[in-house]
Design an enzyme around this catalytic site. Structure first.
Site, PDB file in Angstrom:
ATOM      1  N   TYR A  52      18.566 -27.401   2.619  1.00  0.00           N
ATOM      2  CA  TYR A  52      18.984 -28.790   2.802  1.00  0.00           C
ATOM      3  C   TYR A  52      17.791 -29.729   2.751  1.00  0.00           C
ATOM      4  O   TYR A  52      16.643 -29.286   2.749  1.00  0.00           O
ATOM      5  CB  TYR A  52      19.760 -28.955   4.124  1.00  0.00           C
ATOM      6  N   LEU A  84       7.177 -25.861   7.906  1.00  0.00           N
ATOM      7  CA  LEU A  84       7.786 -26.676   6.855  1.00  0.00           C
ATOM      8  C   LEU A  84       6.797 -27.769   6.439  1.00  0.00           C
ATOM      9  O   LEU A  84       6.243 -28.451   7.306  1.00  0.00           O
ATOM     10  CB  LEU A  84       9.079 -27.323   7.374  1.00  0.00           C
ATOM     11  N   LYS A 108      13.293 -25.039   3.527  1.00  0.00           N
ATOM     12  CA  LYS A 108      14.122 -25.876   4.411  1.00  0.00           C
ATOM     13  C   LYS A 108      15.521 -25.272   4.420  1.00  0.00           C
ATOM     14  O   LYS A 108      16.452 -25.753   3.771  1.00  0.00           O
ATOM     15  CB  LYS A 108      14.109 -27.349   3.967  1.00  0.00           C
ATOM     16  N   GLU A 130       4.390 -25.464  14.417  1.00  0.00           N
ATOM     17  CA  GLU A 130       5.030 -26.787  14.289  1.00  0.00           C
ATOM     18  C   GLU A 130       5.948 -27.007  15.481  1.00  0.00           C
ATOM     19  O   GLU A 130       5.885 -26.268  16.460  1.00  0.00           O
ATOM     20  CB  GLU A 130       5.784 -26.880  12.952  1.00  0.00           C
TER      21      GLU A 130
HETATM   22  C1  LIG Z   1      11.057 -27.133  11.279  1.00  0.00           C
HETATM   23  C2  LIG Z   1      10.704 -28.501  10.785  1.00  0.00           C
HETATM   24  N1  LIG Z   1       9.413 -28.821  10.602  1.00  0.00           N
HETATM   25  C3  LIG Z   1       9.040 -30.042  10.184  1.00  0.00           C
HETATM   26  C4  LIG Z   1       9.979 -31.032   9.918  1.00  0.00           C
HETATM   27  C5  LIG Z   1       9.529 -32.409   9.466  1.00  0.00           C
HETATM   28  O1  LIG Z   1       9.844 -32.617   8.113  1.00  0.00           O
HETATM   29  P1  LIG Z   1      10.066 -34.102   7.544  1.00  0.00           P
HETATM   30  O2  LIG Z   1       8.849 -34.872   7.921  1.00  0.00           O
HETATM   31  O3  LIG Z   1      10.178 -33.903   6.075  1.00  0.00           O
HETATM   32  O4  LIG Z   1      11.296 -34.638   8.177  1.00  0.00           O
HETATM   33  C6  LIG Z   1      11.343 -30.740  10.076  1.00  0.00           C
HETATM   34  C7  LIG Z   1      12.364 -31.758   9.787  1.00  0.00           C
HETATM   35  O5  LIG Z   1      13.521 -31.589  10.004  1.00  0.00           O
HETATM   36  C8  LIG Z   1      11.711 -29.444  10.523  1.00  0.00           C
HETATM   37  O6  LIG Z   1      13.003 -29.126  10.690  1.00  0.00           O
END
Ligand SMILES: Cc1ncc(COP(=O)(O)O)c(C=O)c1O
Length: 277
Positions: free
Chosen positions: A22, A193, A137, A169
Site C-alpha cells: 500500500y 521503511l 510497504k 524505526e
Molecule cells: C513502518 C513505517 N515506517 C516509516 C513510515 C513513514 O513513511 P512516510 O514518511 O512515507 O509516511 C511509515 C508510514 O506509514 C511506516 O508505516
C-alpha cells in the site's frame, strides 16, 4: 463509489494472507506531496513481492487526480492498496493469471496542529521482532499492530523499535536523533521503511546547512540524545519528550525541531502554490 458499497472477495489474498502492498500520499490543496517518491516506493514494494505493476506512473496519476476531483476537500491523502487478487483456491503459490485487486480512496485528514504537536510525545523502546523485509510497504501489519499495542499497554503514545541493540524505526514512522547540532537517522535497507517524510526532512535539513548523517544508531544513543523525532506522512515531525520514562533533552520540543518543522511547513505552503513538489 461510497466506501460502504465497495466489496472484495473473501478469497482475496490481501485478506487471507496480507499479500499486498500500500501507499499513503498526502495531498495539500490539490497538490500531491512527493508523488514521484511514493510511486517509486510503490514500484519497489511491488517488485519485492513479485507483483507486476498494474499501471504506469501516468495512469496512477490519472487515477489519483480523478479521485481527488470526485472527493473535494483541501488537505487529504490518497490511500492505495494493491493485493495479489482472489484465487480460486487458498494456496500460497503465486499464479500470474489472476488479476490484482486495486483499491484506492481519499482520506480526509487534518494535518497535525503545530501547537499540539510541539507538546511532544512519550515513547518506549521495544524489541523489533519483525521480518527482514521492512522496506516493503506491506499490508501485513500485524507485527506493527502488536508493537503499537505494547506502547498503548504501557500508557505511552508510541514505540521506537530496536533490533540487536540498534535503532530501526517507529511502529509507523521513521526516527531521527539530534546530538550536538547533528541530525542522524538509520540508513535505508531491509530493516526499515524508506519514509518519504524522512527523505524530505533530510533534503530540507541539508539545503539549510544542517549536518545530516545516515548511520547505524545504537539504542544507548537515544538516552543521550538532545532531541528525538518521529516522522511520517500523516504525523509529519513529532518531537519525543519522554523515552522509557526518562526526559529527552530539555524535556520540550527542541530548537532543531522548531527550525526544521518551520521549513517543512514552508515546503507545504510552497507545494500548495505549485512552487515545489
Ligand atoms: C513502518 C513505517 N515506517 C516509516 C513510515 C513513514 O513513511 P512516510 O514518511 O512515507 O509516511 C511509515 C508510514 O506509514 C511506516 O508505516
Amino acid at each position: 463509489m461510497p466506501v460502504e458499497e465497495a466489496t472484495i472477495s473473501v478469497m482475496d489474498r490481501g485478506f487471507l494472507f496480507g499479500d499486498g502492498i500500500y501507499e499513503v500520499v498526502p495531498v495539500f490543496g490539490n497538490k500531491l506531496l512527493r508523488a514521484k517518491g511514493h510511486l517509486d516506493r510503490l514500484k519497489n514494494s511491488l517488485s519485492r513481492i513479485s507483483l507486476q505493476n498494474p499501471c504506469s506512473d501516468e495512469e496512477w496519476m490519472q487515477i489519483f487526480i480523478g479521485l481527488l476531483e470526485r472527493n473535494a476537500g483541501d488537505d487529504r491523502a490518497i490511500y492505495l492498496q494493491i493485493s495479489r487478487g482472489a484465487y480460486a483456491k487458498r494456496d500460497l503459490a503465486i499464479k500470474t493469471e489472476y488479476p490484482p485487486t486495486i483499491f484506492a480512496m481519499v482520506l480526509h485528514v487534518t494535518p497535525p496542529d503545530i501547537e499540539v504537536v510541539s507538546a511532544g510525545i512519550s515513547v518506549i523502546t521495544v524489541d523489533d521482532f519483525r521480518w527482514h523485509a521492512c522496506d516493503i510497504k506491506s499490508t501485513s501489519l500485524v507485527a506493527n499492530v502488536m508493537l503499537k499495542q505494547q506502547a498503548t499497554a504501557a500508557g505511552v503514545d508510541d514505540a521506537i523499535l530496536i533490533r540487536n541493540g540498534m535503532l530501526s524505526e517507529g511502529t509507523a514512522s521513521n526516527v531521527f536523533v539530534v546530538k550536538d547540532g547533528v541530525l542522524s537517522t538509520p540508513p535505508t535497507g531491509h530493516e526499515l521503511l524508506p519514509g518519504i517524510t524522512r527523505d524530505l526532512v533530510i533534503e530540507i535539513a541539508k539545503n539549510n546547512a544542517i549536518l545530516v548523517e545516515q548511520r547505524d544508531i545504537k539504542a544507548a544513543e537515544l538516552l543521550d540524545a538532545d532531541e528525538i523525532w518521529m516522522t511520517s506522512s500523516t504525523r509529519e515531525i513529532a518531537p519525543v519528550i519522554q523515552l522509557n520514562g526518562e526526559v529527552v533533552g530539555s524535556g520540550k520540543a527542541g530548537d532543531m525541531w522548531k527550525r526544521v518543522v518551520d521549513m517543512y511547513q514552508e515546503h507545504k505552503r510552497l507545494l500548495r502554490v505549485g512552487k515545489v513538489i
